[in-house]
Design an enzyme around this catalytic site. Structure first.
Site, PDB file in Angstrom:
ATOM      1  N   SER A   1     -44.521 -40.325 -37.519  1.00  0.00           N
ATOM      2  CA  SER A   1     -44.666 -40.200 -36.067  1.00  0.00           C
ATOM      3  C   SER A   1     -43.286 -40.383 -35.490  1.00  0.00           C
ATOM      4  CB  SER A   1     -45.593 -41.275 -35.495  1.00  0.00           C
ATOM      5  OG  SER A   1     -45.495 -41.333 -34.078  1.00  0.00           O
TER       6      SER A   1
ATOM      7  N   TYR B   1     -47.941 -50.389 -33.665  1.00  0.00           N
ATOM      8  CA  TYR B   1     -47.908 -49.009 -34.159  1.00  0.00           C
ATOM      9  C   TYR B   1     -46.481 -48.614 -34.536  1.00  0.00           C
ATOM     10  CZ  TYR B   1     -48.787 -43.967 -34.318  1.00  0.00           C
ATOM     11  OH  TYR B   1     -48.889 -42.655 -34.710  1.00  0.00           O
TER      12      TYR B   1
END
Length: 233
Positions: free
Chosen positions: A139, A152
């Site tokens: 990501s 995250y």
């Protein structure tokens, strides 16, 4: 790598990017091993892939559990795995002080530890292939910190470090390691986050198409990192 006839293992394959990756590799003539926790949705993806004329085996199970990793490893060796796609993941969006011990354990178990463990389990077999690929869906949150996404981002930074280090270790065995760093994608990752605005997010089909294309390079060329950003951010 000529993709037709190759065997690809994809985790988190029942929805979102995992589903589109499954369909994308199937369209290239790849045989598939698909994993996710949701059995029914996984079987529906498998049926779509089979209609393209490829072999597709599914295993529904939690990738954070050793028994799931062991089962996927056995299937992968039996089917002659060529490409491992570590796609499964989760997200937590909330202020730092609201993160519980369970939140920390859950997100690191799936986003980091599971990826490392299944890769480690399959690496000896992939080394024996002389030409193989490992794809880690990271990501762009693994490239910069973000408000309310401390856990995250932490997991994605960890996965980036693992991906970069792994690449340096295994290139001599003919294994390519691709780190994929997309921006916001319209997937089920955000389903449990109330009123999350995904307007302007990218289509997972487009991301999948880019990843599959990157796998087609000859053994003499490699894409190490794919950074795919939204133009309307």
């Amino acid at each position: 790598m000529e993709l037709k006839g190759k065997t690809v293992l994809i985790t988190g394959a029942s929805k979102g990017l995992g589903k589109e990756l499954s369909l994308g590799f199937a369209a290239e003539g790849c045989n598939l091993i698909l994993n996710s926790r949701g059995k029914d949705s996984l079987e529906r993806v498998a049926e779509e892939c089979k209609r393209m004329g490829v072999f597709c085996e599914t295993f529904a199970g939690d990738i954070t559990e050793n028994r799931t990793i062991d089962s996927l490893s056995e299937i992968s060796k039996r089917k002659g795995l060529d490409i491992l796609v570590n796609n499964a993941g989760m997200i937590i969006i909330q202020p730092v002080e609201k993160n519980t011990e369970k939140d920390i354990a859950d997100i690191f178990s799936l986003n980091v530890f599971a990826q490392i463990k299944i890769t480690q389990k399959l690496l000896p077999f992939l080394k024996s292939k002389k030409e193989a690929q490992i794809i880690n869906i990271v990501s762009n949150s693994g490239l910069e910190g973000r408000s309310n996404m401390s856990l995250y981002c932490s997991t994605k930074f960890a996965l980036k470090g693992y991906t970069d280090s792994l690449r340096k270790e295994v290139t001599k065995y003919g294994i390519k390691v691709l780190g994929v760093y997309p921006g916001g994608i319209r997937t089920n990752l955000f389903d449990e986050i109330k009123d999350y605005n995904m307007s302007g997010f990218m289509d997972p089909k487009e991301i999948a198409r880019i990843v599959v294309e990157a796998c087609k390079l000859s053994k003499n060329a490699s894409v190490d990192d794919l950074l795919i950003n939204r133009t309307n951010k």
